[in-house]
Design an enzyme around this catalytic site. Structure first.
Site, PDB file in Angstrom:
ATOM      1  N   LYS A  84       0.849  -1.191   0.000  1.00  0.00           N
ATOM      2  CA  LYS A  84       0.000   0.000   0.000  1.00  0.00           C
ATOM      3  C   LYS A  84       0.883   1.238   0.000  1.00  0.00           C
ATOM      4  CE  LYS A  84      -3.733   1.790   3.026  1.00  0.00           C
ATOM      5  NZ  LYS A  84      -4.518   1.456   4.238  1.00  0.00           N
ATOM      6  N   SER A 161      -9.382   1.236   3.498  1.00  0.00           N
ATOM      7  CA  SER A 161      -8.615   2.064   2.589  1.00  0.00           C
ATOM      8  C   SER A 161      -7.541   1.321   1.787  1.00  0.00           C
ATOM      9  CB  SER A 161      -7.919   3.173   3.385  1.00  0.00           C
ATOM     10  OG  SER A 161      -6.984   2.622   4.308  1.00  0.00           O
ATOM     11  N   SER A 185      -9.523  -1.081   7.596  1.00  0.00           N
ATOM     12  CA  SER A 185      -8.961  -0.846   6.264  1.00  0.00           C
ATOM     13  C   SER A 185      -8.253  -2.038   5.633  1.00  0.00           C
ATOM     14  CB  SER A 185      -7.984   0.335   6.312  1.00  0.00           C
ATOM     15  OG  SER A 185      -8.685   1.541   6.423  1.00  0.00           O
TER      16      SER A 185
END
Lengths: 461, 59
Positions: A84, A161, A185
């Site tokens: 990420k 996320s 997330s």
């Protein structure tokens, strides 16, 4: 039948690692297969913000040479993965999907990236995320990169996320991925994309070098296609203890609680999810577990409300300078969160932290009677991307937050598919520091079902 | 609870140095402020004169 080089992206980490160890496939061929998969499908799903093609091939060549020399580092040697874009990687852009950080290039690796370098894994690049790895629950198409799309249906939301992490593993643009979770997330995108999302007890996985949003709740997490892969990746990442023991078959005599009523303040789960959950509980029962229905000692809706008094003000404290100096360069979701956090009083913040401790103690007492707990994650099937009320409901109406407040390890896992072919998921929750137990339960469930035989179908460009 | 108005939001923005917020940002901030939940019940539920560590990882 031998698998074609171009299809190697379909392998699990365990399968690929075994074939690398036996020298039946090469890290370079495997990396090229994932790069080929990115070239073929990523324009549809946008799992990556930055693809590090040359660095990945260089790392694969090094791995190949080491393996050929008999210097196998472990089960992740030569395995392609993504992180990420809120993780630091030396020399690679770390934008956090934000206009504010487009020029940010760290000089050091995040701690977990260092561990994966030591394990010989091959970093493919940086994965899509909501801005700064946080948000208000929606996608607003106002960031410098397009939002990741759900590979099971590209018109659908990925959750967030860690949007690109879930998408990449489901679509095969990476064999595993690292994300982060403050209030869901990792588990939300894992649920939406049908992948295995793991978060551990705080401190077990080092978060140094990950962009902070909330000191109290931020955690790294992993995305894999199988539970065995989660075990292998977790074993490589955690400090000190190494690989958890391999899973035994069956769940005989294990005491597993289940919660099939979301409780006050939340809607009933979507019908396909409720049916899949009941069937999944029966799988545990059939495997010999003693399953018991319970209720949470505190409502998930109340836990979410408490988290809103902890996460946003901590984010506002960390990122207040950006709000002062460049509010127009922030996306709607992050700006919204920082503005909300700026309104929370110190007294309310401390009250929420006190409440968090009460909740954690109540959850600990509840878990003392059980080896593990299963319950829903999100209560809905992945909604349409861009339809704000649906995205908000998917993100807010969940059973995720209680286990952030209680700091318990959790695995989000696929338990079937909706009639429209979208993944359905549950959470397998353990006592604090009992990661090996939830890996065992989730692996036993996975072994008893056929859900891993299905992958998203994407037309190659 | 406090009655939030645009004047209060503008004053808060100045106090906090958030002078680059646009009128649209301020309008949104006002909306957020007006939608805040009452925390009285929460504060009453956790009222105490001593505290325990609860402010970070490894609660």
């Amino acid at each position: 039948m031998p698998i074609a080089d171009t299809d190697l992206w379909q392998l699990s980490v365990a399968e690929a690692g075994g074939l690398i160890a036996s020298r039946d496939i090469s890290p370079v061929a495997l990396t090229k297969a994932c790069l080929g998969r990115i070239a073929a499908v990523d324009a549809q799903i946008h799992s990556y913000i930055h693809v590090a093609t040359e660095a990945a091939l260089d790392a694969a060549r090094v791995a190949e040479k080491e393996v050929a020399a008999g210097e196998l580092r472990g089960p992740l040697h030569g395995i392609p993965y993504g992180v990420k874009d809120n993780y630091d990687v030396a020399g690679m852009p770390a934008t956090g999907a934000s206009r504010v950080r487009l020029d940010n290039v760290p000089t050091q690796d995040a701690a977990l990236v260092t561990r994966l370098r030591q394990a010989g894994a091959v970093l493919m690049g940086k994965l899509a995320t909501w801005e700064y790895g946080t948000g208000n629950g929606g996608e607003y198409f106002d960031l410098p990169f397009p939002p990741a799309r759900n590979p099971w249906d590209v018109s659908r939301f990925t959750g967030g996320s860690s949007t690109g992490a879930g998408t990449s593993v489901a679509a095969g643009t990476a064999l595993f991925a690292l994300g982060s979770d403050t209030t869901g997330s990792v588990r939300l995108p894992a649920a939406a994309t049908g992948t295995v999302g793991l978060i551990a007890t705080a401190g077990v996985l080092d978060r140094d070098g990950i962009l902070s949003n909330c000191y109290s709740l931020d955690k790294p997490g992993t995305f894999t296609w199988t539970v065995e892969d989660a075990r292998l990746v977790f074993g490589a990442l955690r400090s000190g203890d190494g690989l958890p023991p391999p899973t035994q078959q069956g769940l005989a005599e294990m005491r597993i609680a289940y919660i099939d009523d979301p409780g006050p303040g939340l809607p009933a789960p979507d019908a396909p999810l409720a049916a899949a959950f009941a069937a999944a509980v029966q799988v545990l029962r059939d495997a010999g577990a003693i399953v018991t229905p319970i209720a949470l000692p505190v409502s998930a809706a109340d836990c979410f409300a408490v988290s809103r008094l902890i996460g946003p003000p901590e984010s506002a404290a960390i990122h207040e300078k950006e709000l002062r100096e460049r509010p127009g360069d922030l996306g709607f979701a992050l700006r919204d969160k920082l503005l909300a956090g700026s309104l929370v009083s110190a007294v309310d913040y401390i009250a929420a932290q006190r409440r968090r401790r009460q909740i954690a103690l109540q959850m600990e007492a509840m878990m003392a009677q059980f080896d593990a707990l299963v319950t829903f994650g999100p209560l809905h099937v992945a909604p349409r991307l861009g339809v704000e009320p649906e995205m908000t409901a998917y993100t807010v109406e969940t059973m995720l937050t209680p286990f952030n407040l209680s700091d318990q390890p959790v695995i989000a896992q696929c338990i079937g598919y909706s009639p429209g072919g979208l993944p359905l998921a549950w959470q397998v929750v353990g006592r604090r520091h009992a990661e090996a137990t939830i890996l065992h339960v989730a692996a036993a469930y996975e072994a008893a079902t056929e859900w891993r035989s299905r992958r998203p179908v994407l037309e190659a460009a | 609870m406090m009655e939030w108005t645009m004047e209060r939001i503008q004053a808060l923005a100045i106090e906090r140095g958030l002078t680059r917020l646009t009128p649209e940002h301020l309008a949104r901030w006002l909306e957020i402020a007006r939608n805040q939940r009452d925390t009285t019940a929460l504060r009453d539920a956790v009222a105490c004169k001593t505290d325990a560590p609860a402010y970070g990882p490894g609660i």
